[in-house]
Design an enzyme around this catalytic site. Structure first.
Site, short mmCIF file in Angstrom:
data_model
loop_
_atom_site.label_atom_id
_atom_site.label_comp_id
_atom_site.label_asym_id
_atom_site.label_seq_id
_atom_site.Cartn_x
_atom_site.Cartn_y
_atom_site.Cartn_z
N GLU A 122 0.88 -1.18 0.00
CA GLU A 122 0.00 0.00 0.00
C GLU A 122 0.91 1.22 0.00
OE1 GLU A 122 -2.91 0.26 3.21
OE2 GLU A 122 -2.80 2.45 3.17
N GLU A 127 -1.52 11.54 3.26
CA GLU A 127 -2.07 10.94 4.46
C GLU A 127 -2.00 11.96 5.57
OE1 GLU A 127 -1.73 6.41 5.97
OE2 GLU A 127 0.00 7.62 6.38
#
Ligand SMILES: *[C@@H]1O[C@H](CO)[C@@H](O)[C@H](O)[C@H]1NC(C)=O
Ligand SMILES: *[C@@H]1O[C@H](CO)[C@@H](O)[C@H](O)[C@H]1NC(C)=O
Ligand SMILES: *[C@@H]1O[C@H](CO)[C@@H](O)[C@H](O)[C@H]1NC(C)=O
Ligand SMILES: *[C@@H]1O[C@H](CO)[C@@H](O)[C@H](O)[C@H]1NC(C)=O
Length: 303
Positions: A122, A127
């Site tokens: 991933e 983020e």
């Protein structure tokens, strides 16, 4: 705020690596997103206070909106939720295509994940939670992938063990060196571009704010070819020194979603000064989500 993410995205560019120079092969605009991505009406894997809608429901409720060269994904910003009912309506979409070695340039960004998580890896390109800058770029993998503490990057390494099973799935992260890489600073600067290059020798992430004088012209103009050799030092560099990229990263889909609270944002909500209870905040303050949306003009694929 919870995932305060007002993103105006003129373009999202994806390129398949074929050397350092890539040529435009596909251009997804407006309603093309409805056929090239799938709405995933699933339970949020990170237990957010969210209710992901199907494409039909999302279009009917105008949570997903496509018209001309606009594609918008938002959250319900009018309903006060019952504490015992489902979470706030929003959407999560996943690209039908999968990518291995490639480049993705987004304004601002998304993330990528493979099947059978975390075995195909991933890559989180943008983020952050609760409006706290700067952005971090993070890899999450199966065991046996670590990063050197020092690499050729402008950002700050915050974790070197990429194994999702360690450290509560913190992954190996790098914090961007620019305060305008996320949240209010990002939006205040009019957004910016994120670019991620994945090859078998490294994964690199760049960020340029909208008014940055160093935005490469191919990125800024959505050129018909891009050459990553001219992009300068990335803020995050994840080399293959102690991580076999071929075995830790398989085919990945691009995922774009909006969730609230849950495993990360919910747990740090109070310590980041947002209030006493994230779920109650989401339930009771629909208008807080008016500015939390994704707005894409296009997605260009380069090969
Ligand atoms: C749906 O959302 C779009 C984008 O925000 C907006 O322009 C349009 O007016 C909305 N349509 C309705 C019927 O509310
Ligand atoms: C890409 O940029 C590098 C560095 O400027 C240059 O050496 C190379 O020739 C360029 N590649 C192409 C195909 O233009
Ligand atoms: C990396 O993993 C691939 C796929 O499992 C394997 O073929 C290759 O030999 C590995 N490379 C190294 C240097 O171990
Ligand atoms: C998207 O969903 C993932 C969980 O699958 C979550 O970790 C992430 O925070 C979400 N992103 C946004 C912007 O809500």
């Amino acid at each position: 705020m919870v995932h305060l993410l007002r993103a105006v995205l003129p373009s999202l560019l994806v390129a398949i690596v074929n050397g350092a120079t890539y040529s435009l092969s596909d251009n997804i605009v407006g309603s093309d997103f409805l056929s090239t991505f799938t709405h995933q009406a699933i339970a949020d894997p990170t237990h957010g206070r969210v209710n992901y809608l199907s494409q039909a429901d999302a279009l009917a409720k105008n949570i997903t909106y496509a018209n001309g060269n606009t594609f918008i994904m938002r959250a319900d910003d009018t309903t006060v939720l019952s504490a015992s009912g489902p979470g706030r309506n929003a959407v999560r979409i996943q690209s039908n295509a999968q990518y291995t070695t490639h480049v993705v340039v987004t304004w601002p960004a998304a993330w990528e994940v493979g099947d059978n998580w975390p075995n195909n890896g991933e890559v989180d390109i943008v983020e952050g939670v609760n409006g706290v800058a700067p952005n971090a770029a993070t890899l999450h993998t199966s065991s046996g992938c670590t990063m050197p503490s020092s690499t050729t990057q402008t950002g700050i390494t915050t974790g070197t063990d990429c194994n999702a099973a360690d450290n509560g799935n913190a992954g190996c992260g790098v914090q961007c060196n620019k305060a305008n890489s996320f949240a209010a600073g990002f939006n205040g600067a009019g957004g910016g571009w994120y670019a991620m290059e994945r090859t078998n020798s490294a994964i690199k992430v760049w960020f340029w704010s909208r008014t940055d004088s160093t935005v490469p012209s191919d990125v800024k103009n959505g050129a018909s070819t891009v050459n990553t050799s001219n992009w300068g030092t990335p803020f995050a560099d994840f080399p293959n020194t102690n991580c076999n990229m071929t075995s830790h990263f398989g085919p990945n889909n691009i995922v774009i979603n909006l969730t609230f609270c849950g495993d990360w944002a919910g747990n740090v909500f109070t310590s980041q000064g947002c209030g006493s209870d994230c779920v109650s905040f989401v339930n009771e303050n629909p208008s807080a989500f008016t500015q939390a949306y994704w707005d894409f003009a296009s997605l260009a694929v380069y090969q």
